[in-house]
Design an enzyme around this catalytic site. Structure first.
Site, PDB file in Angstrom:
ATOM      1  N   PHE A  95      -6.398 -10.098   1.318  1.00  0.00           N
ATOM      2  CA  PHE A  95      -7.177  -9.987   0.019  1.00  0.00           C
ATOM      3  C   PHE A  95      -6.605 -10.712  -1.153  1.00  0.00           C
ATOM      4  CE2 PHE A  95      -7.729  -6.090   2.532  1.00  0.00           C
ATOM      5  CZ  PHE A  95      -8.993  -5.682   2.406  1.00  0.00           C
ATOM      6  N   ALA A  96      -7.454 -11.223  -1.809  1.00  0.00           N
ATOM      7  CA  ALA A  96      -7.116 -12.098  -3.036  1.00  0.00           C
ATOM      8  C   ALA A  96      -7.523 -11.399  -4.152  1.00  0.00           C
ATOM      9  CB  ALA A  96      -7.554 -13.482  -2.985  1.00  0.00           C
ATOM     10  N   THR A  97      -6.891 -10.488  -4.802  1.00  0.00           N
ATOM     11  CA  THR A  97      -7.586  -9.608  -5.697  1.00  0.00           C
ATOM     12  C   THR A  97      -6.604  -9.332  -6.697  1.00  0.00           C
ATOM     13  OG1 THR A  97      -6.722  -7.678  -4.630  1.00  0.00           O
ATOM     14  CG2 THR A  97      -8.833  -8.352  -4.049  1.00  0.00           C
ATOM     15  N   GLY A  98      -7.122  -8.966  -8.159  1.00  0.00           N
ATOM     16  CA  GLY A  98      -6.286  -8.469  -9.267  1.00  0.00           C
ATOM     17  C   GLY A  98      -5.471  -9.823  -9.746  1.00  0.00           C
ATOM     18  N   THR A 187      -1.056  -8.812   3.704  1.00  0.00           N
ATOM     19  CA  THR A 187      -1.040  -8.992   1.971  1.00  0.00           C
ATOM     20  C   THR A 187      -0.595 -10.531   1.854  1.00  0.00           C
ATOM     21  OG1 THR A 187       1.378  -8.294   1.842  1.00  0.00           O
ATOM     22  CG2 THR A 187      -0.600  -6.589   1.521  1.00  0.00           C
ATOM     23  N   HIS A 209       8.808  -0.382   8.162  1.00  0.00           N
ATOM     24  CA  HIS A 209       9.190  -1.001   6.931  1.00  0.00           C
ATOM     25  C   HIS A 209      10.849  -1.192   6.768  1.00  0.00           C
ATOM     26  CE1 HIS A 209      10.026  -0.455   2.492  1.00  0.00           C
ATOM     27  NE2 HIS A 209       8.694  -0.156   2.305  1.00  0.00           N
ATOM     28  N   ALA A 210      10.839  -2.461   6.315  1.00  0.00           N
ATOM     29  CA  ALA A 210      12.163  -2.774   6.668  1.00  0.00           C
ATOM     30  C   ALA A 210      13.506  -1.874   5.595  1.00  0.00           C
ATOM     31  CB  ALA A 210      12.325  -4.289   6.146  1.00  0.00           C
ATOM     32  N   TRP A 212      12.890   1.311   4.815  1.00  0.00           N
ATOM     33  CA  TRP A 212      13.332   2.666   5.727  1.00  0.00           C
ATOM     34  C   TRP A 212      13.537   2.630   6.976  1.00  0.00           C
ATOM     35  CZ3 TRP A 212      13.806   6.271   2.001  1.00  0.00           C
ATOM     36  CH2 TRP A 212      13.256   6.144   0.809  1.00  0.00           C
ATOM     37  N   GLU A 277      -0.524   3.484   1.833  1.00  0.00           N
ATOM     38  CA  GLU A 277       0.442   3.511   2.761  1.00  0.00           C
ATOM     39  C   GLU A 277       0.804   5.125   3.468  1.00  0.00           C
ATOM     40  OE1 GLU A 277       3.828   0.455   2.679  1.00  0.00           O
ATOM     41  OE2 GLU A 277       4.827   2.136   1.999  1.00  0.00           O
TER      42      GLU A 277
END
EC number: 2.4.1.87
Length: 321
Positions: A95-98, A187, A209-210, A212, A277
């Site tokens: 996604f390329a947003t915001g 992402t 998750h790196a 956690w 998430e």
């Protein structure tokens, strides 16, 4: 005259119906041919390409016996012999947003072009607010790129996630499921630094998750409100997954997205809100992934690299100021 117009219209509708039915039969036939060809090739057994004993310093196998991919645990060549004969196509959606940076997107696609599924057909899907500020992207052989404009508007961060996933859902249903055998959604603020190969392919793929990974399950930031759709009790849970990478077959990725959308709708009925998430973690708590990517695929270079990480495969890009 009116009668002739109605007759002509009926004829045109009949032709369109016939073409639609023919297209549907052709599509079904091609899918059956691929399934038949795939079934004649025996997929390598896990023990033929994966050996968790080579990494006693890490969690290399889950409680449901799915491999956790660390450098040194897998033999990519065994899987290459299988997937090369299938002539697979892998999709990578981003996604390329915001407030995304076109330079960040350029770096990501450039790195993916170099390291993602080398030697295989790859389709890059860019879903963007608009295409006017997207960079020029030069691709290598076996790589193609499709750009789609996102529909709908968002007001908050979570509204943006919902809009993105609604668009992704539609694109999978209408296009992607017929174009690729496997799909990853990532992402764009990452960069692929080493080979991201066929060892990562599976029906459903989750990213540890790196941060956690090195904590206890009771500390994980799961959704703890009992009325929330993503609720996981303190005494439950096994891993905490990052939303930066998710993969699998197109239909399994679609199933995850539909679970998320349903959770959002149910929560709003109860005047609650939770993050994408956390919904993702609830999904993989219920439907266990068949491949799990180690923190090597999700490392933040701002932190000191621990001895467990031999080779960083995917890293966060530094912020562009």
């Amino acid at each position: 005259m009116q009668y002739k117009k109605e007759t002509l219209l009926l004829i045109l509708l009949a032709i369109l119906l016939a073409l639609t039915q023919r297209y549907s039969r052709t599509k079904d036939h091609l899918q059956k041919m691929y399934t038949c060809w795939r079934d004649h090739l025996e997929e390598p057994q896990l023990e033929s390409w994966f050996n968790p004993k080579k990494r006693p310093d890490v969690i290399a196998t889950t409680g449901w016996l799915a491999p956790v991919l660390w450098e040194g645990t897998y033999d990519r060549e065994v899987l290459e012999q299988y997937y090369k004969r299938l002539n697979i196509t892998v999709g990578l959606a981003v996604f390329a947003t915001g407030n995304f940076s076109s330079e960040s997107l350029r770096r990501f696609i450039k790195s993916a072009n170099k390291y993602f599924m080398v030697g295989y057909n790859v389709i890059f899907y860019i879903l963007a607010d608009g295409t006017s500020n997207l960079p020029y992207l030069e691709l290598g052989p076996l790589r193609t790129l499709k750009m789609w404009r996102l529909s709908g508007e968002e007001m908050t961060y979570e509204d943006s996630n919902l809009r993105n996933m609604n668009n992704m859902r539609y694109k999978i249903m209408e296009h992607i499921q017929y174009e690729v055998n496997f799909l990853f959604v990532m992402t764009a603020n990452q960069i692929i630094k080493n080979h991201f190969g066929v060892e990562t392919l599976g029906r459903s793929v989750a990213q540890l998750h790196a941060w956690w990974y090195f904590k206890q399950p009771r500390e994980f930031p799961y959704e703890r409100r009992r009325k929330a759709s993503a609720f996981i009790a303190f005494e439950e849970g096994d891993f905490y997954y990052h939303s930066a990478i998710v993969g699998g077959t197109p239909l399994d990725v679609l199933d995850l997205i539909e679970h998320y959308i349903k959770g959002i709708i149910d929560d709003r009925t109860n005047e609650l809100s939770s993050t994408y998430e956390r919904h993702l973690n609830k999904y993989f708590f219920i439907k266990k992934p068949v491949r799990v990517l180690s923190p090597e695929y999700n490392w933040d270079p701002r932190f000191k690299t621990p001895p467990e990480i031999w080779h960083i495969k995917v890293a966060w890009q530094p912020r562009i100021t």
